[in-house]
Design a protein around this motif. Structure first.
Motif, PDB file in Angstrom:
ATOM      1  N   THR A  46      49.592  -2.603   8.526  1.00 57.52           N
ATOM      2  CA  THR A  46      48.558  -2.660   9.547  1.00 57.52           C
ATOM      3  C   THR A  46      47.237  -2.154   8.981  1.00 57.52           C
ATOM      4  OG1 THR A  46      48.708  -0.412  10.463  1.00 57.52           O
ATOM      5  CG2 THR A  46      50.391  -2.003  11.165  1.00 57.52           C
ATOM      6  N   GLY A  48      45.490  -0.284  11.078  1.00 53.21           N
ATOM      7  CA  GLY A  48      45.300   0.884  11.924  1.00 53.21           C
ATOM      8  C   GLY A  48      45.798   2.158  11.275  1.00 53.21           C
ATOM      9  N   GLN A  52      47.747   4.521  15.821  1.00 51.39           N
ATOM     10  CA  GLN A  52      47.570   3.149  16.295  1.00 51.39           C
ATOM     11  C   GLN A  52      48.754   2.261  15.933  1.00 51.39           C
ATOM     12  OE1 GLN A  52      43.922   2.450  14.201  1.00 51.39           O
ATOM     13  NE2 GLN A  52      42.619   2.957  15.965  1.00 51.39           N
ATOM     14  N   SER A  53      49.391   2.544  14.807  1.00 54.47           N
ATOM     15  CA  SER A  53      50.497   1.704  14.340  1.00 54.47           C
ATOM     16  C   SER A  53      51.769   1.907  15.147  1.00 54.47           C
ATOM     17  CB  SER A  53      50.759   1.982  12.861  1.00 54.47           C
ATOM     18  OG  SER A  53      49.625   1.647  12.085  1.00 54.47           O
ATOM     19  N   ASN A  55      51.942   1.230  18.143  1.00 58.39           N
ATOM     20  CA  ASN A  55      51.929   0.126  19.111  1.00 58.39           C
ATOM     21  C   ASN A  55      51.915  -1.189  18.337  1.00 58.39           C
ATOM     22  OD1 ASN A  55      51.585  -1.717  21.155  1.00 58.39           O
ATOM     23  ND2 ASN A  55      49.887  -0.622  22.142  1.00 58.39           N
ATOM     24  N   VAL A  59      48.269  -3.314  17.400  1.00 62.21           N
ATOM     25  CA  VAL A  59      47.580  -2.930  16.171  1.00 62.21           C
ATOM     26  C   VAL A  59      47.268  -4.171  15.323  1.00 62.21           C
ATOM     27  CG1 VAL A  59      49.716  -2.590  14.835  1.00 62.21           C
ATOM     28  CG2 VAL A  59      47.656  -1.293  14.247  1.00 62.21           C
ATOM     29  N   TYR A  61      46.962  -6.454  11.958  1.00 65.31           N
ATOM     30  CA  TYR A  61      47.762  -6.522  10.735  1.00 65.31           C
ATOM     31  C   TYR A  61      46.949  -7.120   9.595  1.00 65.31           C
ATOM     32  CZ  TYR A  61      51.880  -5.471  13.556  1.00 65.31           C
ATOM     33  OH  TYR A  61      52.778  -4.860  14.377  1.00 65.31           O
ATOM     34  N   THR A 194      54.626  -1.577  10.066  1.00 65.25           N
ATOM     35  CA  THR A 194      55.578  -1.601  11.173  1.00 65.25           C
ATOM     36  C   THR A 194      56.684  -2.567  10.799  1.00 65.25           C
ATOM     37  OG1 THR A 194      55.847  -1.991  13.560  1.00 65.25           O
ATOM     38  CG2 THR A 194      54.184  -3.298  12.421  1.00 65.25           C
TER      39      THR A 194
END
Length: 202
Positions: A46, A48, A52-53, A55, A59, A61, A194
């Motif tokens: 990501t 973020g 933030q990551s 979610n 977020v 990518y 993620t």
């Protein structure tokens, strides 16, 4: 690039071999019997930060990806369900460039919280060190901004696993694959991926 990819694949094969060894219960000098597991997972990095990551649906990518293998060894599960163990892992990182990553550290988790009669939820958190053969994307830009090297950073990986209450030896999980210098404490730069994966317990 070819050297990095070769090293990454070789490392993953070594970890797969270690996972095979985990199919045997391993007693220590005190007679305790340890159990093991092997997991495969993959996902996207990501742009973020760590928070933030969490979610994955919101977020942003980048076009960089990770494919990894993780091997765990743990003590017998006590009555309170709190699990303590050790994890080692290796991954291939690809996209803008190709590099290899290895990590190792202890983890703390729970054997499983019953959600009704059919599903168990097992959270865990791994903390240790992560080393890479090269940086890319947001990680590289943050390292340049921090003025430090991203080659060796702290590793932190919160995870949520789901399994059947009747057969909890196989889990599916979501995992945040995070490495950073912890505000300049160690190196510079940070990366968040993620990921989703599958784990088999032995």
């Amino acid at each position: 690039m070819r050297l990095s990819l070769t090293a990454a694949l070789l490392g993953m094969l070594l970890f797969a071999g270690a996972a095979y060894a985990q199919t045997q219960e391993l007693p220590n000098a005190d007679g305790h019997v340890y159990s093991g597991s092997v997991a495969v997972f993959g996902g996207s990095y990501t742009t973020g930060d760590f928070g933030q990551s969490f979610n994955p649906a919101a977020v942003p990518y980048e076009d960089n990806y990770v494919l990894g293998i993780g091997v765990r060894q743990q003590e017998p599960v006590p009555e309170d369900g709190i699990v303590v163990g050790w994890e080692v892992g290796g991954a291939v990182r690809a996209g803008e460039s190709t590099s290899a990553e290895v990590w190792s550290g202890p983890y703390l988790g729970h054997d499983g919280i019953e959600l009704g009669d059919a599903v168990k939820l097992s959270p865990s958190l791994t903390f240790g060190l992560s080393a890479v053969t090269g940086s890319m994307g947001t990680e590289q830009r943050r390292a340049l901004s921090d003025g430090g090297s991203p080659e060796l950073l702290f590793y932190l990986s919160p995870e949520i696993a789901l399994s059947s209450s009747q057969d909890s030896d196989t889990e599916v999980f979501w995992r945040l694959h995070h490495r950073s210098g912890a505000w300049g404490t160690l190196g510079g730069g940070s990366a968040n991926a993620t990921t989703a994966g599958l784990r088999q317990h032995f």
